[in-house]
Design an enzyme around this catalytic site. Structure first.
Site, short mmCIF file in Angstrom:
data_model
loop_
_atom_site.label_atom_id
_atom_site.label_comp_id
_atom_site.label_asym_id
_atom_site.label_seq_id
_atom_site.Cartn_x
_atom_site.Cartn_y
_atom_site.Cartn_z
N GLU A 153 8.88 20.39 -24.14
CA GLU A 153 8.14 20.62 -22.89
C GLU A 153 8.64 21.91 -22.21
O GLU A 153 7.87 22.64 -21.60
CB GLU A 153 8.28 19.43 -21.93
CG GLU A 153 7.83 18.08 -22.46
CD GLU A 153 6.31 17.91 -22.59
OE1 GLU A 153 5.56 18.80 -22.14
OE2 GLU A 153 5.90 16.87 -23.16
N HIS A 200 7.06 12.18 -29.02
CA HIS A 200 6.21 13.01 -28.18
C HIS A 200 6.54 14.51 -28.32
O HIS A 200 5.65 15.34 -28.51
CB HIS A 200 6.33 12.57 -26.72
CG HIS A 200 5.40 13.30 -25.81
ND1 HIS A 200 4.03 13.18 -25.89
CD2 HIS A 200 5.63 14.19 -24.81
CE1 HIS A 200 3.47 13.96 -24.99
NE2 HIS A 200 4.43 14.59 -24.31
N ASN A 260 -1.21 20.80 -20.20
CA ASN A 260 -1.56 20.06 -21.40
C ASN A 260 -1.51 20.91 -22.67
O ASN A 260 -1.90 20.45 -23.74
CB ASN A 260 -2.96 19.48 -21.26
CG ASN A 260 -2.88 18.09 -20.70
OD1 ASN A 260 -2.58 17.15 -21.42
ND2 ASN A 260 -3.12 17.97 -19.41
N GLU A 319 -7.81 18.36 -10.55
CA GLU A 319 -9.25 18.46 -10.37
C GLU A 319 -9.75 19.90 -10.39
O GLU A 319 -10.93 20.15 -10.49
CB GLU A 319 -9.64 17.88 -8.99
CG GLU A 319 -9.43 16.40 -8.87
CD GLU A 319 -9.45 15.90 -7.43
OE1 GLU A 319 -9.68 14.70 -7.25
OE2 GLU A 319 -9.23 16.70 -6.50
N ARG A 354 0.82 -1.23 0.00
CA ARG A 354 0.00 0.00 0.00
C ARG A 354 0.84 1.27 0.00
O ARG A 354 0.43 2.32 0.48
CB ARG A 354 -0.96 0.02 1.18
CG ARG A 354 -1.90 -1.16 1.17
CD ARG A 354 -3.00 -1.05 2.18
NE ARG A 354 -3.82 -2.25 2.10
CZ ARG A 354 -3.54 -3.36 2.79
NH1 ARG A 354 -2.53 -3.39 3.62
NH2 ARG A 354 -4.30 -4.41 2.65
N HIS A 414 -0.97 19.43 -26.13
CA HIS A 414 -1.08 17.98 -26.02
C HIS A 414 -2.36 17.39 -26.61
O HIS A 414 -2.40 16.19 -26.90
CB HIS A 414 -0.93 17.54 -24.56
CG HIS A 414 0.50 17.56 -24.08
ND1 HIS A 414 1.25 18.71 -24.03
CD2 HIS A 414 1.33 16.56 -23.65
CE1 HIS A 414 2.47 18.42 -23.58
NE2 HIS A 414 2.54 17.13 -23.35
N ARG A 435 -3.86 22.32 -13.06
CA ARG A 435 -2.82 21.43 -13.62
C ARG A 435 -3.02 21.20 -15.12
O ARG A 435 -2.07 20.97 -15.86
CB ARG A 435 -2.81 20.11 -12.84
CG ARG A 435 -1.66 19.19 -13.22
CD ARG A 435 -1.48 18.03 -12.25
NE ARG A 435 -0.34 17.23 -12.66
CZ ARG A 435 0.26 16.31 -11.93
NH1 ARG A 435 -0.17 16.05 -10.72
NH2 ARG A 435 1.29 15.63 -12.39
N HIS A 464 -1.15 14.66 -28.86
CA HIS A 464 -1.41 13.23 -28.66
C HIS A 464 -2.09 12.62 -29.89
O HIS A 464 -1.80 11.48 -30.27
CB HIS A 464 -2.32 13.02 -27.44
CG HIS A 464 -1.58 13.15 -26.14
ND1 HIS A 464 -2.16 13.67 -25.01
CD2 HIS A 464 -0.31 12.81 -25.79
CE1 HIS A 464 -1.28 13.66 -24.01
NE2 HIS A 464 -0.15 13.14 -24.47
N LYS A 472 2.46 11.66 -10.98
CA LYS A 472 1.56 10.81 -11.78
C LYS A 472 2.32 9.55 -12.15
O LYS A 472 3.39 9.62 -12.77
CB LYS A 472 1.11 11.53 -13.05
CG LYS A 472 -0.03 12.50 -12.84
CD LYS A 472 -0.61 12.99 -14.16
CE LYS A 472 -1.73 13.97 -13.90
NZ LYS A 472 -2.24 14.60 -15.15
N LYS A 522 6.61 23.43 -12.95
CA LYS A 522 5.71 22.28 -12.85
C LYS A 522 5.35 22.00 -11.40
O LYS A 522 4.17 21.75 -11.08
CB LYS A 522 6.34 21.02 -13.50
CG LYS A 522 5.39 19.83 -13.34
CD LYS A 522 5.49 18.75 -14.37
CE LYS A 522 4.43 17.68 -14.11
NZ LYS A 522 4.60 16.48 -14.89
#
Ligand SMILES: NC(=O)c1ccc[n+]([C@@H]2O[C@H](COP(=O)([O-])OP(=O)(O)OC[C@H]3O[C@@H](n4cnc5c(N)ncnc54)[C@H](O)[C@@H]3O)[C@@H](O)[C@H]2O)c1
Ligand SMILES: [Zn+2]
Length: 342
Positions: A164, A245, A225, A217, A100, A228, A221, A232, A122, A206
Site C-alpha cells: 500500500e 491482500h 484503488n 463520491e 447512533r 485493487h 478517493r 481484489h 470506512k 491518505k
C-alpha cells in the site's frame, strides 16, 4: 505507547475505555496499554474477538454491542480499536451504530492498519455475499500509531502494508517512491526511524485524499484503488489463500501498468521501476495458481464498475495516477495473461 493517555485526555472522550482487540494483541501489548490508561486515570475493559476475518460479521457485532451496553450502564464510554484492520473495521462499525455513534480511537498494530485501514473512516463487516458489504463512514477521534508494535508482525504482514505504501508513492508522491527504492532494506529490517517516516508520509497522503472526498463520491478517493481492481479479483480467484491482500495489490498494480502501456498512457520506465521495487522487497510479480477465467469473472464485481462500464486507475508516471473509463476487455485479458505464472 506510553503517551497514548496524554493524547487521549485533552480529547475528553469519556472516562471509560472499551478496548476491542484479539487475544494475541492483548497478550503482546495489553499490559502496556493498561498501564498507560490507568496512569492517565481511565477505567477500561478489554473485549476479545477471534483473530480472524470471520470476526468482521454481524454476529460478532451483536455479541460485542450487547456487552458494550452492559459495560456502559452508568458511564461515559468510548471505544479503542486495538489491532489490525479486522479489529479496526469492526470496532469503527460498532462505534458508529451504538447509541447512533460514540467516540472511538484507532490504535492500529499492523503496518497495513497504520498506513491504510485506520485512516479515512470506512468501517465495515462482511456479509455472506461479499466483503465489507455492511458499513458506515465514521471518523475516529484519534489515530495513534506506534512503530514499536510492528516488531512482532510476521514478514508477510509487513509486505502487505508495504504494497500500500508503494501504491501511495506511485499515485501521488515520487519522492516517497524514490525513498522506498533507496531504503527498502532498512524498512524491511524494521528500523523505527525509517518506518516512522514512511508511515507518517503515507498517512498524510491518505488523509489529504480522504479530506477532499470523504464519501468516495467525487472521483478523488477512488484513486486509492490503484492496483485493487485486478488485485481484489486475484485475491478472490485464489479463495483468499493463494495471495494475501498486499501480494494481490502488487500484482494488480503491475497489471494496471501493463494496461496503461498497451493503451499508451503509462511511461514504460515507470512500469520497470515498479517491477524492480516489487521484486526487491520480495512481493510477487507473477500470479500463482489462480484460474485466468476466475480472475476475469471476478473483476466484474469491482465496486468501480457502474453497470457494464468499468473504471480503472492507471498511472502516467510515478506520482501521477489517473482514472480511465471503459477499458476494453481484450486489453484487461492481455494484461492479466501477461502476469500469470508460466
Ligand atoms: N477500512 C479501510 O479503509 C480498510 C482498508 C484496507 C483494509 N481494510 C480491512 O483490513 C483488514 C486487514 O487488516 P490487516 O492486514 O491489519 O489484518 P488483521 O487485522 O487480520 O491482522 C493480521 C494479523 O496480524 C496480527 N497482528 C496484529 N498486530 C500485530 C502485532 N503488532 N504483532 C504481531 N501480530 C499482529 C493479527 O492478530 C492478525 O493475525 C481486512 O478486513 C480489510 O478489509 C480496511
Ligand atoms: Zn488495499
Amino acid at each position: 505507547m506510553s503517551c497514548l493517555g496524554k493524547y487521549l485526555k485533552p480529547l475528553k472522550l469519556g472516562s471509560d475505555a472499551y478496548i476491542i482487540t484479539n487475544p494475541m494483541i492483548k497478550k503482546l501489548y495489553g499490559q502496556k496499554l493498561e498501564t498507560c490508561l490507568s496512569k492517565a486515570g481511565f477505567n477500561y475493559k478489554f473485549k476479545l474477538i477471534a483473530d480472524s476475518e470471520k470476526s468482521k460479521s454481524l454476529s460478532t457485532v451483536y455479541s460485542v454491542i450487547e456487552d458494550l451496553a452492559a459495560y456502559d450502564k452508568k458511564k461515559k464510554v468510548f471505544i479503542i480499536a486495538f489491532g489490525g484492520g479486522v479489529v479496526g473495521d469492526l470496532a469503527g462499525f460498532i462505534a458508529s451504530i451504538y447509541k447512533r455513534g460514540i467516540a472511538y480511537v484507532q490504535v492500529p498494530t499492523t503496518l497495513l492498519a497504520q498506513v491504510d485501514s485506520s485512516i479515512g473512516g470506512k468501517t465495515a463487516v462482511d456479509l455472506v455475499r461479499g466483503k465489507n458489504l455492511a458499513g458506515t463512514f465514521y471518523q475516529p477521534k484519534l489515530v495513534f500509531s506506534d512503530t514499536a508494535m510492528l516488531k512482532t508482525l510476521d514478514s508477510r504482514q509487513i509486505l502487505s502494508g508495504l504494497a500500500e505504501i508503494i501504491k501511495y508513492g506511485i499515485i501521488k508522491d515520487p519522492a516517497l517512491f524514490s525513498y522506498l527504492e533507496k531504503n527498502y532494506k532498512k524498512i524491511l529490517s524494521r528500523d523505527s526511524g525509517q518506518l516512522e517516516s514512511i508511515i507518517s508520509r503515507s498517512s498524510s497522503i491518505k488523509a489529504k485524499i480522504v479530506e477532499a472526498d470523504e464519501r468516495d463520491e467525487k472521483g478523488i478517493r477512488i484513486i486509492l484503488n490503484f492496483g485493487h481492481t485486478i488485485g481484489h479479483a486475484i485475491e478472490a480467484a485464489g479463495a483468499y489463500k493463494r495471495h494475501n491482500h498486499g501480494e494481490a495489490v502488487a500484482l494488480g498494480m503491475l497489471a494496471a501498468c501493463d494496461i496503461g502501456i498497451i493503451l499508451g498512457f503509462t511511461d514504460k520506465n515507470t512500469a520497470k521501476r515498479l517491477e524492480r521495487l516489487i521484486i526487491a522487497v520480495g512481493l510477487p510479480i507473477r500470479i500463482k495458481k489462480c484460474a485466468f477465467t476466475d480472475i476475469i469473472k471476478t473483476h466484474y464485481f469491482d465496486k468501480k464498475f457502474s453497470g457494464i462500464k468499468n473504471r480503472f486507475i492507471l498511472v502516467e508516471k510515478i506520482g501521477r495516477g489517473r482514472i480511465e473509463k471503459n477499458i476494453p476487455l481484450a486489453v484487461i485479458k492481455t494484461a492479466v495473461r501477461n502476469r500469470l505464472a508460466v
